[in-house]
Write an enzyme that holds these catalytic residues in place. Sequence first.
Site, PDB file in Angstrom:
ATOM      1  N   LYS A  63       0.843  -1.195   0.000  1.00 27.97           N
ATOM      2  CA  LYS A  63       0.000   0.000   0.000  1.00 27.97           C
ATOM      3  C   LYS A  63       0.883   1.253   0.000  1.00 27.97           C
ATOM      4  O   LYS A  63       0.616   2.220  -0.705  1.00 27.97           O
ATOM      5  CB  LYS A  63      -0.940  -0.015   1.219  1.00 27.97           C
ATOM      6  CG  LYS A  63      -2.092  -0.987   1.053  1.00 27.97           C
ATOM      7  CD  LYS A  63      -2.867  -1.275   2.334  1.00 27.97           C
ATOM      8  CE  LYS A  63      -3.878  -2.404   2.068  1.00 27.97           C
ATOM      9  NZ  LYS A  63      -4.629  -2.824   3.254  1.00 27.97           N
ATOM     10  N   GLN A  65      -5.010  -1.870   9.510  1.00 26.90           N
ATOM     11  CA  GLN A  65      -4.891  -3.170   8.847  1.00 26.90           C
ATOM     12  C   GLN A  65      -5.524  -4.260   9.712  1.00 26.90           C
ATOM     13  O   GLN A  65      -5.262  -4.345  10.911  1.00 26.90           O
ATOM     14  CB  GLN A  65      -3.398  -3.469   8.567  1.00 26.90           C
ATOM     15  CG  GLN A  65      -3.156  -4.706   7.740  1.00 26.90           C
ATOM     16  CD  GLN A  65      -3.726  -4.609   6.311  1.00 26.90           C
ATOM     17  OE1 GLN A  65      -3.791  -3.531   5.725  1.00 26.90           O
ATOM     18  NE2 GLN A  65      -4.143  -5.739   5.766  1.00 26.90           N
ATOM     19  N   ASP A 117     -11.395   2.726   3.971  1.00 29.78           N
ATOM     20  CA  ASP A 117     -11.672   1.293   3.869  1.00 29.78           C
ATOM     21  C   ASP A 117     -13.171   1.034   3.736  1.00 29.78           C
ATOM     22  O   ASP A 117     -13.577  -0.076   3.364  1.00 29.78           O
ATOM     23  CB  ASP A 117     -11.173   0.581   5.146  1.00 29.78           C
ATOM     24  CG  ASP A 117      -9.945  -0.270   4.893  1.00 29.78           C
ATOM     25  OD1 ASP A 117      -9.755  -0.701   3.743  1.00 29.78           O
ATOM     26  OD2 ASP A 117      -9.191  -0.506   5.850  1.00 29.78           O
TER      27      ASP A 117
HETATM   28  N1  GUN Z   1      -7.190  -7.078   5.719  1.00 31.25           N
HETATM   29  C1  GUN Z   1      -7.497  -7.783   4.606  1.00 31.25           C
HETATM   30  N2  GUN Z   1      -8.047  -6.984   3.673  1.00 31.25           N
HETATM   31  C2  GUN Z   1      -8.104  -5.750   4.212  1.00 31.25           C
HETATM   32  C3  GUN Z   1      -8.573  -4.499   3.722  1.00 31.25           C
HETATM   33  O1  GUN Z   1      -9.082  -4.367   2.607  1.00 31.25           O
HETATM   34  N3  GUN Z   1      -8.427  -3.458   4.588  1.00 31.25           N
HETATM   35  C4  GUN Z   1      -7.897  -3.598   5.831  1.00 31.25           C
HETATM   36  N4  GUN Z   1      -7.821  -2.509   6.600  1.00 31.25           N
HETATM   37  N5  GUN Z   1      -7.460  -4.740   6.306  1.00 31.25           N
HETATM   38  C5  GUN Z   1      -7.562  -5.811   5.499  1.00 31.25           C
END
Ligand code: GUN
Length: 326
Positions: free
Chosen positions: A86, A130, A153
């Site tokens: 990211k 996350q 998100d």
């Molecule tokens: N863990 C797995 N996929 C995601 C996501 O799209 N966003 C976040 N914050 N955590 C994740």
Amino acid sequence: MLSFSIVPYCSIDFIHCNLSKVDVYAIQVDNETFAKVIDGKRVAKDIREEIAVEISKMKEEVGIVPGLAVILVGDRKDSATYVRNKKKACDSVGINSFEVRLAEDSTEEEVLNHISKFNDDPSVHGILVQLPLPSHMNEQNVLNAVCIEKDVDGFHPLNIGRLAMRGREPLFVPCTPKGCIELLHRYDIPIKGKRAVVIGRSNIVGMPAALLLQREDATVSIVHSRTKNPEEITRQADIIIAAVGQPNMVRGSWVKPGAVLIDVGINPVEDPESARGYRLVGDICYEEASKVASAITPVPGGVGPMTIAMLLSNTLLSAKRIHNLR
Ligand code: GUN
């Protein structure tokens, strides 16, 4: 020698629906038909380029640079990889990234304090925690603490609630399901009036994917771990989104001829022939399903790259909304 041609794919259902002219083409090799590959890697690259151009203009014209804050708790390798990717993606399009890494045994209060600071920081337009969090933390409390204007998100209950309601608009749509729909749009695959089946009902993918398909006027069913005879339901689908984390679960016999398959699964399976000792496969058995479907996403290179592209898109959207830019 292989004979190779591109043939328009017309399932019976397309003909019944008077949609014989679809933009999906299957590939024929020696009388066997293979689904068109939906190239998420290429689409994600296009999107990143579009975003980079917009951000560069924004910087030049109004001096604003979008910022994304990421909070990572603990030392799960997969989460660390996602966060690293990211950050790399942010750098590539000109988004400022801010990262907080906390030890596995940090307290929920520490996480909440960081969220609170980012909520108040005008250089931060998106906040991402996350997931999964360590088990001693309450995920609900943490996700509720992100202000909805920075919830890139789309996991805040208010954003999910708005997604579920007719006539309401969420500020952000969760990135992976948004990426699935974006792929369907960019490949001109019709959704309206189609039968769609989502396999999996997670808060992150399955549930919001089903809500999004419904907003696009599909008739949606959800198949989950307690569904009896899931293959009978998937066989009726024009579009399948599979998000269960079960390697190769969806076999060729589960798929209606001509269906469009979006595979969210990224599952490592042992492979002594690979240098790493494993390879990644999806929730859909690609080898079988690609001989039945009209279009399919590969793993890797399908939905995966789209998730990050949608995160960048949501962060740009947030910066524009916060600063009243069009
Ligand atoms: N863990 C797995 N996929 C995601 C996501 O799209 N966003 C976040 N914050 N955590 C994740």
